[in-house]
Design a protein around this motif. Structure first.
Motif, mmCIF file in Angstrom:
data_model
loop_
_atom_site.group_PDB
_atom_site.id
_atom_site.type_symbol
_atom_site.label_atom_id
_atom_site.label_comp_id
_atom_site.label_asym_id
_atom_site.label_seq_id
_atom_site.Cartn_x
_atom_site.Cartn_y
_atom_site.Cartn_z
ATOM 1 N N VAL A 352 0.846 -1.189 0.000
ATOM 2 C CA VAL A 352 0.000 0.000 0.000
ATOM 3 C C VAL A 352 0.886 1.245 0.000
ATOM 4 N N TYR A 402 -8.685 1.294 6.889
ATOM 5 C CA TYR A 402 -9.760 0.626 6.162
ATOM 6 C C TYR A 402 -9.443 -0.867 6.192
ATOM 7 N N THR A 403 -10.307 -1.677 5.637
ATOM 8 C CA THR A 403 -10.057 -3.115 5.652
ATOM 9 C C THR A 403 -9.959 -3.641 4.230
ATOM 10 N N ALA A 404 -9.065 -4.612 4.025
ATOM 11 C CA ALA A 404 -8.825 -5.122 2.675
ATOM 12 C C ALA A 404 -8.169 -6.492 2.742
ATOM 13 N N HIS A 406 -5.422 -8.440 0.370
ATOM 14 C CA HIS A 406 -4.482 -8.277 -0.745
ATOM 15 C C HIS A 406 -3.799 -9.605 -1.037
ATOM 16 N N PRO A 436 -9.563 4.040 0.175
ATOM 17 C CA PRO A 436 -8.367 3.187 0.113
ATOM 18 C C PRO A 436 -7.200 3.885 -0.581
ATOM 19 N N ALA A 447 -6.055 -6.173 -4.943
ATOM 20 C CA ALA A 447 -7.047 -5.925 -3.895
ATOM 21 C C ALA A 447 -8.267 -6.799 -4.182
ATOM 22 N N VAL A 450 -12.084 -4.772 -0.596
ATOM 23 C CA VAL A 450 -11.803 -3.504 0.082
ATOM 24 C C VAL A 450 -13.106 -2.951 0.622
ATOM 25 N N GLN A 451 -13.094 -2.497 1.869
ATOM 26 C CA GLN A 451 -14.162 -1.624 2.359
ATOM 27 C C GLN A 451 -13.513 -0.399 2.977
ATOM 28 N N ALA A 452 -13.872 0.768 2.462
ATOM 29 C CA ALA A 452 -13.316 2.035 2.907
ATOM 30 C C ALA A 452 -14.449 3.058 2.962
#
Length: 499
Positions: A352, A402-404, A406, A436, A447, A450-452
């Motif tokens: 990231v 945020y959550t992701a 990868h 993100p 990715a 992803v939730q941002a």
């Protein structure tokens, strides 16, 4: 936002024990002011933490029974002003679940505090599974404890998952994040922070750094979680100041002490006083260490902050974010681990892009092509793991709010000398949500989920607070889930073991 605090707010904070003063507590005997915590659990034992309001001796009763039948007495340290009246002691249990009851005894042993109880689970036998949760970032970007909104509710959601332990991936406090009493929200409502004196300015003195940890433990959800779930802690930047590196001199006008090395040493002392981390398990007595947890799980907690080079262009043939000694320790440890799954607890993600003004803060440097700068150090780690045929390595991280999920693969990468692996990102726990961020192509990340938030610094009132959950079945099958503020599953995947 203006810094302001009224007398009512200060008294409210003191009354729930943040800064327990003699006039606000019982004068005839000690008081445990901030609940109990446990951490760095290994086979048969765990570290127990408490804090008193005056000089006293920490005493722990240990039992395999919640009623404390046949309890064993363990005398801990004397709690003195030298450690801000905090103390910790390793206690040993004879079963899977260890119950403990802490009191603080007056130094003449005539009276003791009311007891405070907690428990932890020790690593399982091979025929049992493991579940743990991870996340990071607490009380950041001006979002403190709003008791009218239920406080830091995500800790209750994590407790309801009944995890064996909690991995705190850094930014355990925001020492550089002052609070105001109120913050206006986009919907016209008001966020009302509980505020203490130490949270009115950036932390510079030892007392101010200590006050960051005292503040977080004002939250009832966090105290209950800490009593029920043992922790594995690491640190990142906000325990000291944003994006810090060794040798840095601050240009921030909020600070009278500009030398980051001075601030970091004070922050390090407060961190070890207030966090249930066993420095004897850390290679250099600070943060990075390995913690086996049964046959299927071993944690490798790394420190990407203390040994890094200066934030800059992050190019050139060699850069540092682990340092040579820690990088070799990590590779050697992963190669020697007998656990089915090896989890690298990383305080920052690998691929990231995390800017620091015009410089770079994390591993990635935003440039396509071969690894350079700090990427070169990570390329060496990844290539060595491939050369030594180390399998089933998973990276867990937070930091970016945020959550992701990868997935890294050489067929997508500029650098190809590594085996595919997953990196799971979660957070924040109770801070502004962001992202993100773009991904750097050097190691071929994709990715997958992803939730941002829709806008920067989205408040906890609007959701977008996250934690992750790892579950390893008795047969070694791995499942990873990313969860929201209320514990609801957002995404999950199952990973097969690789021979």
């Amino acid at each position: 936002m203006r810094l302001r605090i009224d007398r009512r707010t200060l008294l409210r904070a003191a009354a729930v024990g943040a800064l327990a003063a003699p006039g606000l507590v019982r004068a005839d005997r000690p008081v445990l002011t901030h609940g109990v915590q446990s951490g760095d659990v290994v086979r048969g034992s765990g570290l127990v933490w408490a804090r008193a309001d005056r000089p006293s001796r920490m005493v722990v009763e240990v039992s395999e029974d919640a009623g404390f039948a046949h309890a064993r007495r363990v005398e801990g340290p004397v709690l003195t002003p030298d450690t801000d009246f905090t103390g910790k002691v390793r206690v040993f249990g004879r079963g899977r679940t260890v119950h403990y009851r802490v009191t603080a005894e007056d130094l003449d042993r005539r009276v003791a505090s009311d007891p405070v109880t907690g428990s932890f689970r020790t690593p399982p036998a091979r025929q049992e599974g493991v579940r743990f949760v991870w996340s990071g970032d607490v009380v950041g970007q001006g979002w403190g404890i709003d008791r009218d909104r239920g406080g830091m509710r995500i800790f209750r959601a994590m407790a309801e998952r009944d995890p064996d332990f909690f991995l705190h991936s850094g930014d355990t406090v925001y020492a550089d994040g002052p609070l105001t009493e109120t913050v206006a929200l986009p919907d016209g409502s008001t966020w009302r922070n509980l505020v203490t004196p130490e949270k009115l300015k950036v932390a510079e003195t030892l007392t101010e750094f200590r006050g960051q940890y005292a503040y977080n433990l004002l939250d009832e959800n966090l105290r209950a979680f800490a009593a029920a779930v043992p922790q594995v802690n690491q640190w990142d930047d906000h325990e000291v100041t944003n994006n810090w590196y060794p040798g840095e001199l601050l240009a921030d006008d909020r600070y009278t002490e500009k030398r980051v090395d001075v601030l970091a040493e004070r922050a390090f002392r407060a961190y070890h006083e207030w966090v249930p981390l066993d420095p004897r398990r850390a290679l250099d007595g600070r943060v990075y260490r390995r913690l086996p947890y049964g046959a299927h799980v071993e944690l490798f907690v790394i420190d990407m902050r203390t040994y890094r080079d200066a934030n800059g262009a992050n190019t050139g043939p060699v850069g540092r974010i682990l340092g040579e000694r820690q990088a070799r320790w990590l590779v050697d440890g992963l190669a020697s681990s007998q656990a089915t799954w090896k989890f690298v607890a990383s305080d920052m993600p690998i691929g990231v892009q995390v800017p620091d003004g015009t410089a770079w803060e994390a591993v990635a440097n935003g440039a396509a092509g071969p690894p350079s700068g700090r990427e070169a150090e990570l390329a060496w780690v990844l290539s060595e793991l491939r050369r030594r045929r180390v399998r089933n390595v998973v990276w867990l991280t937070a930091d970016v709010h945020y959550t992701a999920a990868h997935h890294y693969a050489p067929e997508r990468a500029a650098f190809t000398e590594f085996d595919p692996f997953w990196e799971f990102v979660s957070g924040p726990l109770h801070a502004g949500a962001f992202g993100p961020n773009p991904l750097d192509p050097t190691f071929g990340p994709e990715a997958v989920f992803v939730q941002a938030p829709p806008a920067p610094n989205t408040s906890p009132a609007q959701g977008f607070q996250h934690f992750g959950e790892v579950e390893v079945a008795p047969d070694g099958e791995l499942r990873v889930a990313l969860r929201g503020q209320d514990g609801r599953e957002l995404w999950s995947t199952a990973l097969p073991t690789m021979a």
